[in-house]
Design a protein around this motif. Structure first.
Motif, short mmCIF file in Angstrom:
data_model
loop_
_atom_site.label_atom_id
_atom_site.label_comp_id
_atom_site.label_asym_id
_atom_site.label_seq_id
_atom_site.Cartn_x
_atom_site.Cartn_y
_atom_site.Cartn_z
N TYR A 14 9.07 -0.51 -8.71
CA TYR A 14 9.63 -1.43 -7.80
C TYR A 14 8.84 -2.77 -7.87
CZ TYR A 14 12.16 2.20 -5.58
OH TYR A 14 12.97 3.36 -5.17
N ARG A 38 7.52 -6.62 -6.22
CA ARG A 38 7.57 -7.36 -5.16
C ARG A 38 8.50 -8.43 -4.72
NH1 ARG A 38 2.33 -8.75 -3.00
NH2 ARG A 38 1.89 -6.80 -4.24
N GLU A 57 11.97 -4.04 -0.49
CA GLU A 57 10.83 -4.03 0.37
C GLU A 57 11.41 -4.92 1.45
OE1 GLU A 57 6.41 -6.15 -0.15
OE2 GLU A 57 8.00 -6.57 -1.60
N CYS A 114 4.47 -0.97 7.23
CA CYS A 114 3.67 -1.29 6.22
C CYS A 114 2.55 -0.58 6.46
CB CYS A 114 3.56 -2.72 5.94
SG CYS A 114 2.31 -3.04 4.76
N SER A 155 1.50 -4.23 0.69
CA SER A 155 2.47 -3.68 -0.31
C SER A 155 3.08 -2.31 -0.43
CB SER A 155 2.47 -4.27 -1.89
OG SER A 155 2.14 -5.61 -1.84
N TYR A 171 4.34 0.98 1.60
CA TYR A 171 5.32 1.04 2.98
C TYR A 171 5.57 2.62 3.04
CZ TYR A 171 6.28 -3.77 2.77
OH TYR A 171 6.06 -5.14 2.68
N PHE A 185 4.99 -1.65 -3.84
CA PHE A 185 5.70 -2.83 -4.88
C PHE A 185 4.78 -3.59 -5.48
CE2 PHE A 185 8.43 -1.57 -1.14
CZ PHE A 185 10.00 -1.68 -1.67
#
Length: 262
Positions: A222, A224, A229, A237, A241, A243, A253
């Motif tokens: 994945y 950003r 996201e 979170c 980044s 989660y 991410f």
């Protein structure tokens, strides 16, 4: 909260596969477009004279578009650590070669692939179907015992060509059915993102030990600002980044900088 999701990670993934079985993920039709190396007749896997290993990465970092990239060594970067280890003539010494002479599943073939985080088999079975070769063996592992049982119960599972097993790849010692320096390719597809960021480098370092000189790590994950996201609600979170989903599974991410830094 971080500690809870780390300690109970296997429970959350087992529950995920108990609920969804093999219905959640579809076979990856893009697999051989993004990773032509997996179609053996078209790839470098048969080029046993290649002296240097590399990581081939496709990632939807910053967008949905996947762009292939060959990462090579430098200093103080993730690919540097990998590059130094993957030029593994010294590591894959005569002692390691001797281990290859001992019996293990897939010992008789020349090309071996490992998928880390195999889920219900949506990558493994397309690889086996496309490559109807007696000279290929595919290993696949997952953190979830339920996922591994789904692979083994699939009518396409053939123990003569495939070996599925459970493995916590964040552990310092892996319990695997193959020796070090024995793999041509390791697949990490939407897998590294489910691991705590502080453990990612350790996972890569361990993978490196099992690759032959000239081996590949094929990576996709994945990026950003992906829509996945942006859909997360406030409070999801765990740290930058990283989660947690509603079902307790986690996802990181990546940015290009994180991809290339230790």
């Amino acid at each position: 909260m971080l500690e809870k999701y780390e300690n109970e990670a296997s429970d959350f993934w087992n529950k995920f596969y108990e609920i969804h079985q093999n219905r959640f993920f579809k076979n990856r039709r893009w697999l051989f477009t993004e990773f032509p190396e997996l179609a053996l007749e078209n790839t470098i896997l048969s080029e046993k004279t290649n002296a240097h290993s590399k990581i081939r990465e496709t990632s939807n970092v910053e967008s949905r578009i996947c762009r292939p990239l060959v990462i090579r060594g430098g200093k103080e970067k993730l690919e540097a650590v990998i590059g130094q280890n993957l030029e593994s003539e010294k590591y894959c010494s005569s002692e390691k070669v001797d281990e290859m002479n001992r019996p293990f599943p897939g010992a008789e073939v020349s090309t071996r692939i490992l998928e880390v985080g195999c889920g219900a088999g949506n990558t493994v079975f397309p690889i086996l179907e496309l490559n109807n070769s007696q000279d290929l063996f595919v290993y696949c592992c997952d953190f979830s015992d339920v996922a591994v049982s789904l692979v083994k119960s699939n009518e396409k599972y053939d123990p003569a060509k495939c070996y599925a097993f459970s493995c916590d790849v964040t552990a310092h010692t892996w319990l695997v059915p193959f020796p070090e320096c024995s793999l041509d390719v390791v697949l990490l597809i939407f897998v590294l993102s489910a691991i705590h960021p502080e453990k990612m480098q350790q996972v890569i370092n361990t993978i490196v030990r099992y690759l032959k000189p000239g081996g590949l790590v094929l990576f996709r994950d994945y990026g950003r600002h992906d829509m996945a996201e942006l859909r997360f609600r406030p409070g999801s979170c765990l740290q930058d980044s990283f989660y947690v989903r509603g079902d307790g599974t986690r996802v990181y991410f990546f940015t290009p900088g994180k991809m290339l830094s230790s």
